[in-house]
Design a protein around this motif. Structure first.
Motif, PDB file in Angstrom:
ATOM      1  N   VAL A  14      81.721  51.216  96.053  1.00  0.00           N
ATOM      2  CA  VAL A  14      81.945  51.489  94.629  1.00  0.00           C
ATOM      3  C   VAL A  14      83.438  51.609  94.340  1.00  0.00           C
ATOM      4  N   GLY A  15      84.151  52.307  95.193  1.00  0.00           N
ATOM      5  CA  GLY A  15      85.572  52.541  94.961  1.00  0.00           C
ATOM      6  C   GLY A  15      86.467  51.350  95.224  1.00  0.00           C
ATOM      7  N   GLU A  16      86.065  50.469  96.143  1.00  0.00           N
ATOM      8  CA  GLU A  16      86.950  49.375  96.548  1.00  0.00           C
ATOM      9  C   GLU A  16      86.553  48.000  96.026  1.00  0.00           C
ATOM     10  N   SER A  17      85.325  47.837  95.628  1.00  0.00           N
ATOM     11  CA  SER A  17      84.857  46.535  95.154  1.00  0.00           C
ATOM     12  C   SER A  17      85.491  46.192  93.812  1.00  0.00           C
ATOM     13  N   LEU A  18      85.778  44.943  93.635  1.00  0.00           N
ATOM     14  CA  LEU A  18      86.355  44.479  92.375  1.00  0.00           C
ATOM     15  C   LEU A  18      85.360  44.636  91.224  1.00  0.00           C
ATOM     16  N   TRP A  19      84.062  44.494  91.504  1.00  0.00           N
ATOM     17  CA  TRP A  19      83.050  44.474  90.455  1.00  0.00           C
ATOM     18  C   TRP A  19      82.191  45.729  90.376  1.00  0.00           C
ATOM     19  N   ALA A  20      82.069  46.475  91.452  1.00  0.00           N
ATOM     20  CA  ALA A  20      81.122  47.600  91.472  1.00  0.00           C
ATOM     21  C   ALA A  20      81.446  48.662  90.429  1.00  0.00           C
ATOM     22  N   TYR A  21      82.651  49.198  90.478  1.00  0.00           N
ATOM     23  CA  TYR A  21      82.995  50.293  89.564  1.00  0.00           C
ATOM     24  C   TYR A  21      82.893  49.868  88.094  1.00  0.00           C
ATOM     25  N   PRO A  22      83.488  48.734  87.705  1.00  0.00           N
ATOM     26  CA  PRO A  22      83.366  48.326  86.294  1.00  0.00           C
ATOM     27  C   PRO A  22      81.923  48.039  85.881  1.00  0.00           C
ATOM     28  N   SER A  23      81.138  47.468  86.781  1.00  0.00           N
ATOM     29  CA  SER A  23      79.737  47.178  86.454  1.00  0.00           C
ATOM     30  C   SER A  23      78.940  48.464  86.283  1.00  0.00           C
ATOM     31  N   LEU A  24      79.159  49.417  87.176  1.00  0.00           N
ATOM     32  CA  LEU A  24      78.473  50.701  87.056  1.00  0.00           C
ATOM     33  C   LEU A  24      78.912  51.444  85.801  1.00  0.00           C
ATOM     34  N   LEU A  25      80.180  51.354  85.488  1.00  0.00           N
ATOM     35  CA  LEU A  25      80.686  51.994  84.274  1.00  0.00           C
ATOM     36  C   LEU A  25      80.046  51.364  83.029  1.00  0.00           C
ATOM     37  N   ALA A  26      79.884  50.052  83.039  1.00  0.00           N
ATOM     38  CA  ALA A  26      79.226  49.373  81.917  1.00  0.00           C
ATOM     39  C   ALA A  26      77.771  49.827  81.785  1.00  0.00           C
ATOM     40  N   CYS A  27      77.068  49.931  82.904  1.00  0.00           N
ATOM     41  CA  CYS A  27      75.686  50.440  82.882  1.00  0.00           C
ATOM     42  C   CYS A  27      75.642  51.865  82.352  1.00  0.00           C
ATOM     43  N   HIS A  28      76.611  52.664  82.765  1.00  0.00           N
ATOM     44  CA  HIS A  28      76.676  54.056  82.329  1.00  0.00           C
ATOM     45  C   HIS A  28      76.878  54.134  80.812  1.00  0.00           C
ATOM     46  N   ILE A  29      77.710  53.277  80.284  1.00  0.00           N
ATOM     47  CA  ILE A  29      77.988  53.271  78.844  1.00  0.00           C
ATOM     48  C   ILE A  29      76.768  52.793  78.055  1.00  0.00           C
ATOM     49  N   VAL A  30      76.070  51.786  78.566  1.00  0.00           N
ATOM     50  CA  VAL A  30      74.864  51.307  77.884  1.00  0.00           C
ATOM     51  C   VAL A  30      73.801  52.412  77.860  1.00  0.00           C
ATOM     52  N   GLY A  31      73.588  53.054  79.006  1.00  0.00           N
ATOM     53  CA  GLY A  31      72.628  54.155  79.063  1.00  0.00           C
ATOM     54  C   GLY A  31      73.012  55.279  78.114  1.00  0.00           C
ATOM     55  N   LEU A  32      74.292  55.597  78.081  1.00  0.00           N
ATOM     56  CA  LEU A  32      74.808  56.639  77.196  1.00  0.00           C
ATOM     57  C   LEU A  32      74.542  56.283  75.736  1.00  0.00           C
ATOM     58  N   ALA A  33      74.807  55.058  75.370  1.00  0.00           N
ATOM     59  CA  ALA A  33      74.606  54.622  73.985  1.00  0.00           C
ATOM     60  C   ALA A  33      73.140  54.759  73.577  1.00  0.00           C
ATOM     61  N   ILE A  34      72.240  54.420  74.474  1.00  0.00           N
ATOM     62  CA  ILE A  34      70.810  54.514  74.158  1.00  0.00           C
ATOM     63  C   ILE A  34      70.383  55.974  74.044  1.00  0.00           C
ATOM     64  N   VAL A  35      70.708  56.774  75.053  1.00  0.00           N
ATOM     65  CA  VAL A  35      70.292  58.175  75.053  1.00  0.00           C
ATOM     66  C   VAL A  35      70.883  58.921  73.864  1.00  0.00           C
ATOM     67  N   VAL A  36      72.187  58.890  73.753  1.00  0.00           N
ATOM     68  CA  VAL A  36      72.851  59.661  72.699  1.00  0.00           C
ATOM     69  C   VAL A  36      72.536  59.077  71.321  1.00  0.00           C
ATOM     70  N   GLY A  37      72.465  57.774  71.223  1.00  0.00           N
ATOM     71  CA  GLY A  37      72.147  57.158  69.936  1.00  0.00           C
ATOM     72  C   GLY A  37      70.782  57.570  69.416  1.00  0.00           C
ATOM     73  N   LEU A  38      69.768  57.457  70.258  1.00  0.00           N
ATOM     74  CA  LEU A  38      68.419  57.798  69.808  1.00  0.00           C
ATOM     75  C   LEU A  38      68.248  59.299  69.578  1.00  0.00           C
ATOM     76  N   LEU A  39      68.816  60.118  70.454  1.00  0.00           N
ATOM     77  CA  LEU A  39      68.695  61.564  70.266  1.00  0.00           C
ATOM     78  C   LEU A  39      69.482  62.046  69.046  1.00  0.00           C
ATOM     79  N   THR A  40      70.591  61.397  68.750  1.00  0.00           N
ATOM     80  CA  THR A  40      71.369  61.758  67.563  1.00  0.00           C
ATOM     81  C   THR A  40      70.589  61.446  66.291  1.00  0.00           C
ATOM     82  N   VAL A  41      69.972  60.276  66.239  1.00  0.00           N
ATOM     83  CA  VAL A  41      69.168  59.926  65.054  1.00  0.00           C
ATOM     84  C   VAL A  41      67.993  60.896  64.924  1.00  0.00           C
ATOM     85  N   GLN A  42      67.382  61.249  66.053  1.00  0.00           N
ATOM     86  CA  GLN A  42      66.276  62.218  66.017  1.00  0.00           C
ATOM     87  C   GLN A  42      66.759  63.570  65.494  1.00  0.00           C
TER      88      GLN A  42
END
Length: 156
Positions: A14-42
């Motif tokens: 994760v720390g040394e790969s060119l793609w791992a950290y940015p890809s995981l960060l992108a997944c984290h942001i997508v998950g965050l947008a879904i969770v926080v977005g839906l709970l905020t509207v609720q």
């Protein structure tokens, strides 16, 4: 123990790969947008906004919120593993975890205290002050989690 975690092959990747950290960060942001977005509207619905929106919609979206939260937990743990020693003492990181815990407690409490609607889905009573309190705290908690998460990169 944290150093051991950082020295696992997965954490090193994760720390040394060119793609791992940015890809995981992108997944984290997508998950965050879904969770926080839906709970905020609720939460906003419970506070009187979106009058035309049926509360049943949120019960139907619960599996999506749970899946997105699991995506966040997994991607977050993998991101954490590459910097465990640093993050374990980071005030913004600890604040973020605290805010997430408070947000989850609010979400679970609102769901558990809900009355049953005709369709059988729990529907919190919007006139109940405790429900309104949880909705407000939830909004602050998820906002705090986002702000604290961003501050991790800037505050040592």
């Amino acid at each position: 123990m944290l150093a051991t975690l950082e020295n696992t092959s997965l954490a090193i990747w994760v720390g040394e790969s060119l793609w791992a950290y940015p890809s995981l960060l992108a997944c984290h942001i997508v998950g965050l947008a879904i969770v926080v977005g839906l709970l905020t509207v609720q939460d906003l619905k419970l506070l009187g906004f979106f009058q035309g929106l049926d509360y049943q919609v949120f019960s139907n979206l619960t599996p999506i919120v749970i899946a997105a939260f699991c995506l966040n937990a997994l991607s977050g743990f993998l991101l954490f593993s590459s910097q465990a020693s640093y993050l374990a003492t980071s005030v913004p990181f600890l604040a973020k975890l605290t805010c997430i815990a408070v947000g989850l407690i609010c979400a679970i409490s609102m769901r558990a205290s809900g009355k049953r609607s005709i369709a059988g889905a729990p529907e919190p009573c919007t006139s109940d002050r405790l429900t309104l309190f949880f909705a407000c705290i939830s909004l602050f908690a998820w906002t705090g989690a986002i702000i604290a998460g961003r501050l991790i990169a800037y505050i040592f």
